[in-house]
Structure formats: structure tokens, C-alpha cells
Design a protein around this motif. Structure first.
Motif, PDB file in Angstrom:
ATOM      1  N   UNK A  52       0.902  -1.277   0.223  1.00 26.99           N
ATOM      2  CA  UNK A  52      -0.181  -0.036   0.289  1.00 26.99           C
ATOM      3  C   UNK A  52       1.094   1.108  -0.146  1.00 26.99           C
ATOM      4  N   UNK A  53       1.929   1.377   0.950  1.00 22.76           N
ATOM      5  CA  UNK A  53       3.315   2.811   1.529  1.00 22.76           C
ATOM      6  C   UNK A  53       4.206   2.267  -0.394  1.00 22.76           C
ATOM      7  N   UNK A  54       3.939   1.311  -0.731  1.00 19.06           N
ATOM      8  CA  UNK A  54       4.595   1.379  -2.385  1.00 19.06           C
ATOM      9  C   UNK A  54       3.416   1.906  -3.838  1.00 19.06           C
ATOM     10  N   UNK A  55       2.487   1.295  -3.772  1.00 15.91           N
ATOM     11  CA  UNK A  55       1.807   1.733  -4.808  1.00 15.91           C
ATOM     12  C   UNK A  55       0.284   3.212  -4.219  1.00 15.91           C
ATOM     13  N   UNK A  56       0.319   4.035  -3.019  1.00 15.54           N
ATOM     14  CA  UNK A  56       0.425   5.025  -3.146  1.00 15.54           C
ATOM     15  C   UNK A  56       1.406   5.786  -3.683  1.00 15.54           C
ATOM     16  N   UNK A  57       2.888   5.464  -3.991  1.00 15.88           N
ATOM     17  CA  UNK A  57       4.314   6.460  -3.996  1.00 15.88           C
ATOM     18  C   UNK A  57       4.125   6.213  -5.913  1.00 15.88           C
ATOM     19  N   UNK A  58       3.373   5.520  -7.055  1.00 15.57           N
ATOM     20  CA  UNK A  58       3.413   5.037  -7.418  1.00 15.57           C
ATOM     21  C   UNK A  58       1.624   5.095  -8.434  1.00 15.57           C
ATOM     22  N   UNK A  59       1.366   6.114  -7.982  1.00 10.17           N
ATOM     23  CA  UNK A  59      -0.662   6.380  -8.294  1.00 10.17           C
ATOM     24  C   UNK A  59      -0.564   7.770  -9.233  1.00 10.17           C
ATOM     25  N   UNK A  60       0.379   8.117  -8.959  1.00  7.21           N
ATOM     26  CA  UNK A  60       1.017   9.318  -9.978  1.00  7.21           C
ATOM     27  C   UNK A  60       1.838   9.257 -10.947  1.00  7.21           C
ATOM     28  N   UNK A  61       1.873   8.347 -11.004  1.00  8.11           N
ATOM     29  CA  UNK A  61       2.040   7.480 -12.621  1.00  8.11           C
ATOM     30  C   UNK A  61       2.279   8.464 -13.733  1.00  8.11           C
ATOM     31  N   UNK A  62       3.149   8.544 -14.981  1.00  7.84           N
ATOM     32  CA  UNK A  62       2.999   9.256 -16.255  1.00  7.84           C
ATOM     33  C   UNK A  62       2.494   7.666 -16.972  1.00  7.84           C
ATOM     34  N   UNK A  63       2.697   7.108 -16.379  1.00 12.58           N
ATOM     35  CA  UNK A  63       2.456   5.348 -17.385  1.00 12.58           C
ATOM     36  C   UNK A  63       1.369   5.171 -17.199  1.00 12.58           C
ATOM     37  N   UNK A  64       0.438   5.537 -15.658  1.00 13.49           N
ATOM     38  CA  UNK A  64      -0.970   5.366 -15.705  1.00 13.49           C
ATOM     39  C   UNK A  64      -2.040   6.317 -16.525  1.00 13.49           C
ATOM     40  N   UNK A  65      -1.083   7.634 -16.325  1.00  8.77           N
ATOM     41  CA  UNK A  65      -1.711   8.627 -16.955  1.00  8.77           C
ATOM     42  C   UNK A  65      -2.070   8.888 -18.223  1.00  8.77           C
ATOM     43  N   UNK A  66      -1.024   8.441 -18.400  1.00 12.94           N
ATOM     44  CA  UNK A  66      -0.863   8.129 -20.050  1.00 12.94           C
ATOM     45  C   UNK A  66      -2.526   7.035 -20.670  1.00 12.94           C
ATOM     46  N   UNK A  67      -2.221   6.250 -20.111  1.00 19.64           N
ATOM     47  CA  UNK A  67      -3.125   5.108 -20.310  1.00 19.64           C
ATOM     48  C   UNK A  67      -5.155   5.795 -20.555  1.00 19.64           C
ATOM     49  N   UNK A  68      -5.131   6.436 -19.103  1.00 16.62           N
ATOM     50  CA  UNK A  68      -6.351   7.151 -18.233  1.00 16.62           C
ATOM     51  C   UNK A  68      -6.982   8.105 -19.407  1.00 16.62           C
ATOM     52  N   UNK A  69      -5.358   9.026 -20.245  1.00 14.21           N
ATOM     53  CA  UNK A  69      -6.174  10.107 -21.257  1.00 14.21           C
ATOM     54  C   UNK A  69      -6.126   9.458 -23.029  1.00 14.21           C
ATOM     55  N   UNK A  70      -5.206   8.508 -22.884  1.00 12.39           N
ATOM     56  CA  UNK A  70      -6.104   7.079 -24.231  1.00 12.39           C
ATOM     57  C   UNK A  70      -7.511   7.340 -23.896  1.00 12.39           C
ATOM     58  N   UNK A  71      -7.775   6.415 -23.047  1.00 11.56           N
ATOM     59  CA  UNK A  71      -9.506   5.964 -22.940  1.00 11.56           C
ATOM     60  C   UNK A  71     -10.589   7.080 -22.621  1.00 11.56           C
ATOM     61  N   UNK A  72      -9.845   7.506 -22.811  1.00 11.72           N
ATOM     62  CA  UNK A  72     -10.972   9.573 -22.432  1.00 11.72           C
ATOM     63  C   UNK A  72     -10.222   9.811 -23.950  1.00 11.72           C
ATOM     64  N   UNK A  73      -9.829  10.008 -24.468  1.00 12.29           N
ATOM     65  CA  UNK A  73      -9.204  10.936 -25.327  1.00 12.29           C
ATOM     66  C   UNK A  73      -9.276  11.818 -25.049  1.00 12.29           C
ATOM     67  N   UNK A  74      -8.172  12.692 -23.925  1.00 11.82           N
ATOM     68  CA  UNK A  74      -8.363  13.801 -23.392  1.00 11.82           C
ATOM     69  C   UNK A  74      -7.246  14.554 -24.244  1.00 11.82           C
ATOM     70  N   UNK A  75      -7.319  15.969 -24.142  1.00  7.85           N
ATOM     71  CA  UNK A  75      -6.671  16.906 -24.825  1.00  7.85           C
ATOM     72  C   UNK A  75      -4.985  17.137 -23.999  1.00  7.85           C
TER      73      UNK A  75
END
Length: 201
Positions: A52-75
């Protein structure tokens, strides 16, 4: 002092009005250990808390954010979206509290929902052991993304911003008043003895 408070609160209010609105949605996930780790002495509780400590720190990973942006088509740039995601692990727990911000309530809720999906997928991928169908750890949603609220300004709740401005104005006003009072009450320069003699004549 009153003028100091009025000026500070007025300035903070103007800045809040001029600042683009941001909405925030909160959610909570639990780190569960369904795999072989669950068969250890403490049932995998220690492993879950450490993860939980580790994954709280990687929540702001740009890798995850890039997937979210691709899913939603955000600019958006992945780094921008990552800066809007905040995650913390309450000490001694296997929980992760997550908050996500966006310029509109609808976007905040949609982004938070898709983020949880991609976040959980990343954790599952990282925790999969070759030859096993069950990951060592996975995220389970405890509290889904709540209704977004416009409650932040520079990452701080609006009431706290106004209260801080009022206190700052109060301190500034008190300081100015004290300095002014000290200057007014300071002893004036005593006249020279020769001047007194001349005046007496």
C-alpha cells in the motif's frame, strides 16, 4: 487591523474568482493479497501494508495517466494529469486514499473512475507471478469515486484559504498599527539649551 483583514480577504476572494474552477473526487482502495502470500503466518497483512505504501507513491505515474488519457481521449499531457492525482496511505493500514481533480465535475468523476480501472490493472500486472493465475496483491475499491465538489484552491479548501487570508491580514494590520503607535509615541527631540535662553529673552 480591520483594514488589514478586509484587504487580505478581499484580495484572496478576487484571486479565487479569477482562478479557473477545479473539482475534486475522492475514493479509497484496499490492497488485498489473494495469492500465495495469503498463506503466510499473518495472512499476508504485512505484505499488503508494505505494498500500500509503494502503490500510493506510484499512483501519480505518467504511465497510468497516459492510459487514462488514451481511454478518455483527453487533450492533456500525462504529467499534467499526474499532478492532479493525489494518493496517500494511512499509516498502519492497507488502504490508499485517492483524490483526482479536473476543471469540471463531470470530467473529475469520469477521470477518477477510469483511473481506478487503469490503476488496478497496473497493480495486477506488477503482482502477477509467472505460472500463477492469481496476483500476489490486487486493489479492491472500498469507496468508489464520490460526487465531485469545488472545494480546492491551490490544493487547499476555500474556507481555509479565506481564514488564512484573514489571519494574515490581522497580523499585518496589528504590525502596522504597532509600528505606527511606536513612531507617534517616540519622544520628540528636546530643544537645545541655547534655544531656550534665546526664547526667554
Amino acid at each position: 487591523m480591520v483594514w488589514g483583514v478586509l484587504v487580505a480577504v478581499g484580495a484572496a476572494t478576487v484571486l479565487l474568482i479569477l482562478q479557473p474552477p477545479m473539482y475534486q473526487s475522492h475514493s479509497t482502495v484496499f490492497v488485498r493479497t489473494p495469492g500465495d502470500v495469503s498463506r503466510v503466518v499473518d495472512g499476508g497483512d504485512t505484505y499488503a501494508r508494505e505494498r500500500a505504501i509503494t502503490y500510493a507513491r506510484v499512483a501519480g505515474s505518467t504511465n497510468v495517466s497516459a492510459r487514462v488519457i488514451a481511454d478518455l481521449g483527453l487533450d492533456l499531457d500525462p504529467a499534467t494529469l499526474s499532478s492532479r492525482i493525489k494518493a496517500k496511505n494511512p499509516p498502519g493500514t492497507a488502504l490508499i486514499d485517492i483524490s483526482g481533480s479536473a476543471p469540471s465535475a463531470a470530467e473529475a468523476l469520469q477521470t477518477a473512475t477510469v483511473f481506478l480501472y487503469e490503476y488496478a490493472a497496473m497493480v495486477r500486472t506488477l503482482e502477477l507471478v509467472p505460472g500463477s493465475l492469481v496476483p500476489r496483491a490486487e486493489l479492491v475499491v472500498v469507496d468508489p469515486p464520490g460526487q465531485p465538489t469545488r472545494a480546492i484552491a491551490w490544493g487547499i479548501p476555500v474556507p481555509i484559504v479565506l481564514l488564512s487570508a484573514a489571519l494574515l491580514g490581522l497580523v499585518t494590520g496589528a504590525t502596522v498599527a504597532a509600528v505606527r503607535s511606536a513612531l507617534e509615541d517616540s519622544p520628540r527631540e528636546l530643544p537645545d539649551a541655547s534655544d531656550i535662553t534665546k526664547a526667554a529673552r
